[in-house]
Scaffold this motif. Structure first.
Motif: not given
Length: 469
Positions: A241-244, A272-273, A279-282, A452-457
């Motif tokens: 948990k916490g890994d990318l 995480t924040q 992620y959003n920058i990339v 999108l972050p929410e799509e991946v989650e």
């Protein structure tokens, strides 16, 4: 294979560019894993596939531009071969499917090449990359195999690049179909990204999807929670948990056209924040770069657009400082983005790079930079309608590189080194799509894999999916 008219026209266009001499195009042979009868999965040479389309080992071809003759060399299967392999199509029938009417046994290749040399014909060939073909071409031409690249035909290389760079409609359709398999590979990896799953389990699962979807993976899978190592092929870690989890993987279509995508996923399904900010920058760099891709725009400029977007984003969160454009001009951004934005894609995942990646990616107008980071850009020249390229910006926190630059106080005016300590165990984020350059702009091939972050989650939260043996 495509229709024979496709291959006939390709060879005709090649002959129009290489007007004299004899063009030698070698197919690949089987390559043993650990003893001769136990071979790696056969992969035909891409140049041979492009001009002849026959996916079988132990073939060679010549195009005699001086005498307007095309010959396919190979041996028909023996009865013993048929006992082990089943009924086999005669070579002449396979040749006819490629629009070739003239075939000959392999041994006659030596006679044809020897006669051409006696007549003073120039023998054109592209740089061989497999030992078996290096030895054979060396024997055919009387050249030390270690020096073959010195004799490779620049004229033939440029002609092949010119033809293969612009993808035909049938090629685009073949690649588009395989994007469905790529989608399933990457969404499966997301669904498996849960604590306790190993990188090897995920790698095995997505390689299986590729094989089930038509072909082998287009390159060794990168599947790692240590994404700061750009080409990390170690798969021994257990996810926590916490890994990318960074997965860079592609599939080959039944006709060997490649896909190449990267997604980065939070293990357990929540960024995480700190991770979300990077992620959003990339993601912003990926979208901005794609919007900039149009015919006649140098891909180098697109790369610099992505780099400037990354620098601006890192300035916003305090990891860089100063002016983003000035930081990119100086090369300061390369601490975080040390590779090129993308490369050509087609029959090879790094299309045509067996010829010479600089000849493929650059020309007399746009030459390769020597600056760290920018020098790694494989494609710099102007985009053309019909190019298929990858779009893969990333941000990485590489401890050894950070320590080295910090000790040298390198680009001190642009980098907030004191704030990087909190990121030394971050890893890396890369997001990659496959892009077709159109007459008016560009588009992503296939359905876009969740990004999108929410799509991946949401995709992760469909799991956990576990594959065990």
């Amino acid at each position: 294979m495509f229709k024979k008219e496709i291959y006939t026209e390709r060879r005709r266009r090649l002959q129009r560019q290489v007007k004299t001499g004899l063009i030698l195009i070698m197919g690949n042979t089987d390559s043993p894993m650990n003893y001769p009868a136990n071979t790696f999965h056969f992969r035909q040479d891409s140049t041979f596939l492009y001009f002849f389309g026959i996916d079988q080992p132990n073939l060679a071809a010549v195009i005699d531009a001086d005498n307007d003759r095309q010959i396919l060399f190979g041996d028909d299967f023996t009865l013993n071969d048929i006992i082990w392999m089943g009924p086999q199509e005669p070579l002449a029938d396979k040749a006819a499917k490629a629009g070739i009417t003239d075939t000959a046994p392999t041994r006659e290749l030596f006679t044809v090449i020897a006669n051409a040399i006696k007549k003073g014909q120039r023998i054109h060939f592209t740089p061989p990359y497999r030992a078996e073909n290096k030895l054979l071409i060396g024997e055919l031409l009387g050249i030390n195999p270690q020096r073959l690249n010195e004799y490779a035909s620049t004229e033939l290389i440029h002609a092949c690049i010119a033809l293969r760079s612009i993808k035909e409609d049938v090629e685009i359709a073949e690649m588009e179909k395989q994007m469905h398999t790529a989608y399933k590979m990457h969404t499966m990896a997301m669904q498996m990204a849960h604590p306790g799953i190993s990188e090897q389990q995920i790698t095995g699962a997505i390689e299986g999807i590729s094989m089930a979807g038509g072909g082998m993976v287009s390159f060794p899978v990168i599947c790692s929670v240590r994404g700061e190592t750009l080409h990390n092929h170690y798969h021994g870690n257990i996810l926590k948990k916490g890994d990318l989890l960074l997965v860079d993987a592609g599939s080959e279509s039944p006709m060997h056209y490649a896909t190449d995508h990267t997604r980065t996923t939070p293990v357990g399904g929540l960024f995480t924040q700190q991770q979300r900010e990077i992620y959003n920058i990339v993601l912003n760099a990926n979208n901005t770069a794609r919007e900039a891709m149009k015919p006649e725009i140098p891909f180098r400029d697109v790369h610099l657009t992505a780099a400037t977007t990354i620098a601006a984003g890192l300035i916003d969160i305090g990891l860089m400082k100063g002016n983003a454009a000035e930081a990119v001009t100086a090369g300061a951004h390369a601490l975080f983005f040390p590779h090129g934005l993308g490369h050509m894609l087609g029959l090879d995942v790094h299309d045509m790079e067996d010829y010479n990646d600089t000849l493929v990616g650059y020309d007399q107008e746009i030459t390769r930079s020597t600056q760290f980071g920018l020098a790694a850009l494989r494609l710099g020249r102007r985009l053309k309608a019909g190019f298929v390229v990858t779009n893969e910006p990333g941000i990485y926190f590489i401890p050894a590189l950070i320590h080295n630059w910090r000790n040298e106080r390198k680009h001190d005016a642009f980098i907030n080194y004191e704030k990087l300590d909190k990121y030394l165990n971050f890893g890396g984020i890369r997001l990659e799509d496959d892009i077709l350059i159109t007459d008016s702009g560009s588009r992503i091939l296939g359905d876009r894999i969740p990004i999108l972050p929410e799509e991946v989650e949401a995709e992760v939260q469909k799991g956990p999916v576990s594959f065990s043996v």
